[in-house]
Design a protein around this motif. Structure first.
Motif, PDB file in Angstrom:
ATOM      1  N   GLN A  29      31.162  80.230   3.154  1.00 20.78           N
ATOM      2  CA  GLN A  29      32.316  79.984   2.284  1.00 20.78           C
ATOM      3  C   GLN A  29      33.326  81.127   2.369  1.00 20.78           C
ATOM      4  O   GLN A  29      34.539  80.900   2.402  1.00 20.78           O
ATOM      5  CB  GLN A  29      31.861  79.802   0.833  1.00 20.78           C
ATOM      6  N   ASP A  30      32.812  82.364   2.433  1.00 17.51           N
ATOM      7  CA  ASP A  30      33.702  83.520   2.568  1.00 17.51           C
ATOM      8  C   ASP A  30      34.522  83.415   3.853  1.00 17.51           C
ATOM      9  O   ASP A  30      35.717  83.760   3.871  1.00 17.51           O
ATOM     10  CB  ASP A  30      32.902  84.818   2.571  1.00 17.51           C
ATOM     11  N   CYS A  31      33.877  82.950   4.919  1.00 22.13           N
ATOM     12  CA  CYS A  31      34.581  82.797   6.196  1.00 22.13           C
ATOM     13  C   CYS A  31      35.606  81.660   6.117  1.00 22.13           C
ATOM     14  O   CYS A  31      36.733  81.791   6.601  1.00 22.13           O
ATOM     15  CB  CYS A  31      33.579  82.529   7.321  1.00 22.13           C
ATOM     16  N   ALA A  32      35.205  80.555   5.495  1.00 21.68           N
ATOM     17  CA  ALA A  32      36.120  79.422   5.352  1.00 21.68           C
ATOM     18  C   ALA A  32      37.355  79.812   4.544  1.00 21.68           C
ATOM     19  O   ALA A  32      38.467  79.338   4.817  1.00 21.68           O
ATOM     20  CB  ALA A  32      35.404  78.253   4.691  1.00 21.68           C
ATOM     21  N   ASP A  33      37.183  80.703   3.575  1.00 22.62           N
ATOM     22  CA  ASP A  33      38.295  81.135   2.733  1.00 22.62           C
ATOM     23  C   ASP A  33      39.339  81.947   3.507  1.00 22.62           C
ATOM     24  O   ASP A  33      40.458  82.130   3.014  1.00 22.62           O
ATOM     25  CB  ASP A  33      37.776  81.966   1.550  1.00 22.62           C
TER      26      ASP A  33
ATOM     27  N   ALA B 268      42.612  74.034   7.740  1.00 24.43           N
ATOM     28  CA  ALA B 268      41.720  74.412   8.840  1.00 24.43           C
ATOM     29  C   ALA B 268      40.280  74.384   8.359  1.00 24.43           C
ATOM     30  O   ALA B 268      39.980  74.785   7.233  1.00 24.43           O
ATOM     31  CB  ALA B 268      42.071  75.801   9.351  1.00 24.43           C
ATOM     32  N   GLU B 269      39.381  73.906   9.208  1.00 21.61           N
ATOM     33  CA  GLU B 269      37.972  73.775   8.850  1.00 21.61           C
ATOM     34  C   GLU B 269      37.118  74.718   9.699  1.00 21.61           C
ATOM     35  O   GLU B 269      37.342  74.854  10.911  1.00 21.61           O
ATOM     36  CB  GLU B 269      37.501  72.332   9.066  1.00 21.61           C
ATOM     37  N   LEU B 270      36.121  75.337   9.063  1.00 21.01           N
ATOM     38  CA  LEU B 270      35.237  76.252   9.770  1.00 21.01           C
ATOM     39  C   LEU B 270      34.452  75.533  10.865  1.00 21.01           C
ATOM     40  O   LEU B 270      34.227  76.079  11.952  1.00 21.01           O
ATOM     41  CB  LEU B 270      34.290  76.937   8.774  1.00 21.01           C
ATOM     42  N   ASP B 271      34.036  74.315  10.598  1.00 24.95           N
ATOM     43  CA  ASP B 271      33.302  73.542  11.601  1.00 24.95           C
ATOM     44  C   ASP B 271      34.159  73.319  12.852  1.00 24.95           C
ATOM     45  O   ASP B 271      33.651  73.364  13.987  1.00 24.95           O
ATOM     46  CB  ASP B 271      32.869  72.190  11.028  1.00 24.95           C
ATOM     47  N   ASP B 272      35.453  73.096  12.672  1.00 24.14           N
ATOM     48  CA  ASP B 272      36.348  72.901  13.815  1.00 24.14           C
ATOM     49  C   ASP B 272      36.475  74.188  14.624  1.00 24.14           C
ATOM     50  O   ASP B 272      36.491  74.162  15.864  1.00 24.14           O
ATOM     51  CB  ASP B 272      37.728  72.442  13.342  1.00 24.14           C
TER      52      ASP B 272
ATOM     53  N   LEU C 286      34.758  90.278   9.204  1.00 23.80           N
ATOM     54  CA  LEU C 286      33.701  90.124   8.200  1.00 23.80           C
ATOM     55  C   LEU C 286      32.326  90.087   8.861  1.00 23.80           C
ATOM     56  O   LEU C 286      31.390  90.777   8.429  1.00 23.80           O
ATOM     57  CB  LEU C 286      33.943  88.843   7.398  1.00 23.80           C
ATOM     58  N   LEU C 287      32.192  89.309   9.918  1.00 22.23           N
ATOM     59  CA  LEU C 287      30.902  89.218  10.604  1.00 22.23           C
ATOM     60  C   LEU C 287      30.525  90.543  11.249  1.00 22.23           C
ATOM     61  O   LEU C 287      29.338  90.902  11.296  1.00 22.23           O
ATOM     62  CB  LEU C 287      30.943  88.110  11.654  1.00 22.23           C
ATOM     63  N   SER C 288      31.512  91.272  11.755  1.00 26.71           N
ATOM     64  CA  SER C 288      31.230  92.568  12.382  1.00 26.71           C
ATOM     65  C   SER C 288      30.559  93.517  11.394  1.00 26.71           C
ATOM     66  O   SER C 288      29.622  94.245  11.748  1.00 26.71           O
ATOM     67  CB  SER C 288      32.520  93.198  12.916  1.00 26.71           C
TER      68      SER C 288
END
Length: 449
Positions: free
Chosen positions: A337-341, A347-351, A407-409
């Motif tokens: 959710q944090d990434c989707a935000d 825009a969709e995270l899945d896409d 964020l992932l880093s």
């Protein structure tokens, strides 16, 4: 810990680090030495944090600074105070700047000065005086090793008998301050279409050959100098009941989740890869002599230095998929959710993840995902796909200053710090790969407490 290949044969099938170990050796009063200065974003922060949590004494060194005339100097009192506050420990204030790009016999030009005589029109054909380059290299090595002896003498007085010690090598890079190289790098790592440039053109030029030598000195040979230069200290510690470990950061591709399975992939072209392989060989040679030195090949992250490589962040995105595959849970859902935000409206995270998976699974990329041919030269088709996909993914974000890869880093840095620190108590070999499956499992375990 199980392995798919012997450490002596890492190229044919990278050796994954698979066990989820716990720290069994290091604790209060033991000593952690950061062999490289702590700057900005980067893997070293995660390892330093773990050493601090374990109660270890933190010691460090500095690469020094250059004055207005380009002369290398130690830190000022204010700079030293700031660096020690950033590290959370004492720093030996002797300038251990690696590389030879700004070294030369008295009265002669440095390699950087020679490169700055080249132009974007002439650099492919410009030649260097290799006897002079070697004289510069020898001068740089002598300077570094002489200073290293002084640093080790100071460290010897700071580390008591019987303590366990980690020397964490973090030196990397070696790019000279050359205007022509900055133009070349932009075209190799970011160029598409008419702006694309072959990495082979660089590697086969005199400019590129000098660059590779400097990469070797900074990223690899300094590890050998460290191991050799600390031999007397290591012998004293070992004789008094302590143990000594050496770690270094490598990059040699990563297994990420592509479709239903984890597959090895890499960023093309990673010119510093030649130096990273030399780093691995140094660790193997030390291991064969009974010195526990391990290169940890870590996943791709975004750092201050890696931002030159357009598309390197694409290999980071599948970590979100790995987290779900390895057990997920509430923390994983929250991270998604944090990434989707961070994406723009609509825009969709899945896409986004579908774009990244399509890139990694694209037929154009498969020849580059062969460990035996690493680091493979780039190609126009690959550059179009890598740089183009990177631009497409960035365009899905609300802001270029707040990206999912940032964020992932942060999470990868924390996880690899824990993994490396715990492994160093009883390292399984001289060259190990930390892949996305293990990073995901570590993050999930940390979230569950």
């Amino acid at each position: 810990m199980s392995h798919e290949a012997t450490p002596q044969d890492p190229m044919k099938r990278p050796t994954p680090q698979t066990a989820m170990n716990e720290n069994t050796l290091f604790g209060e009063g033991d000593v952690f030495v950061l062999f490289g200065e702590l700057f900005g974003r980067g893997y070293a922060t995660g390892l330093v944090d773990e050493a601090r949590k374990a109660g270890m004494q933190i010691l460090g060194i500095t690469v020094g600074r250059r004055d207005e005339a380009g002369r290398l100097r130690a830190l000022t009192e204010a700079e030293l105070a700031e660096a020690e506050a950033n590290l959370g420990g004492r720093i030996v204030n002797a300038p251990l700047m690696a590389g030879f790009d700004q070294d030369a016999p008295e009265g002669s030009p440095t390699p950087t000065e020679l490169l700055n005589r080249m132009t974007i029109e002439t650099w492919k054909d410009d030649k260097l005086d290799w006897a002079h380059v070697e004289a510069c290299r020898q001068r740089g090595v002598e300077r570094f090793r002489t200073t290293l002896d002084k640093v080790m003498a100071e460290l010897d007085g700071m580390i008591p008998d019987g303590r366990n010690v980690i020397f964490a090598h973090t030196m990397a890079g070696g790019i000279p301050k050359s205007k022509v190289f900055l133009v070349i790098a932009n075209r190799i790592y970011k160029g598409r279409g008419a702006r694309h440039m072959s990495s082979d053109d660089l590697v086969n030029s005199d400019l590129g050959k000098m660059l590779l030598q400097n990469f070797d000195e900074v990223s690899a040979n300094t590890f050998a100098y460290l191991i050799e230069g600390s031999a007397a200290l290591r012998a004293r510690i070992t004789a008094s009941g302590g143990q000594v470990r050496y770690s270094a950061y490598g990059y040699h591709g990563t297994e990420v989740l592509i479709g239903d399975g984890y597959r090895w992939q890499t960023y093309p072209n990673y010119t510093q890869g030649y130096a990273k392989m030399r780093l691995e060989r140094i660790a193997e040679e030390a291991w064969a002599e009974g010195v526990m030195a391990t290169v940890f090949n870590c996943p791709e992250i975004r750092t201050n230095s890696s931002d030159v490589f357009a598309g390197i962040e694409l290999s980071l995105m599948p970590l979100l998929l790995a987290l779900k595959k390895e057990g997920g849970g509430d923390w994983t859902e929250s991270l998604w959710q944090d990434c989707a935000d961070l994406l723009k409206e609509g825009a969709e995270l899945d896409d986004l993840l579908a774009k990244v998976t399509a890139y990694l699974d694209h037929e154009t990329m498969q020849p580059f995902f062969d460990p035996a041919s690493w680091p493979r030269a780039n190609s126009p088709e690959q550059a179009e796909l890598t740089v183009g996909t990177s631009a497409d993914v960035l365009a899905l974000h609300e802001s270029a200053k707040a990206q999912i890869s940032d964020l992932l880093s942060q999470h990868v840095v924390a996880a690899t710090g824990r993994i490396i620190f715990n492994e160093l108590g009883a390292p399984a070999g001289p060259v190990l790969w930390i892949n996305h499956d293990q990073v995901a499992r570590q993050l999930i375990a940390d979230a569950r407490g």
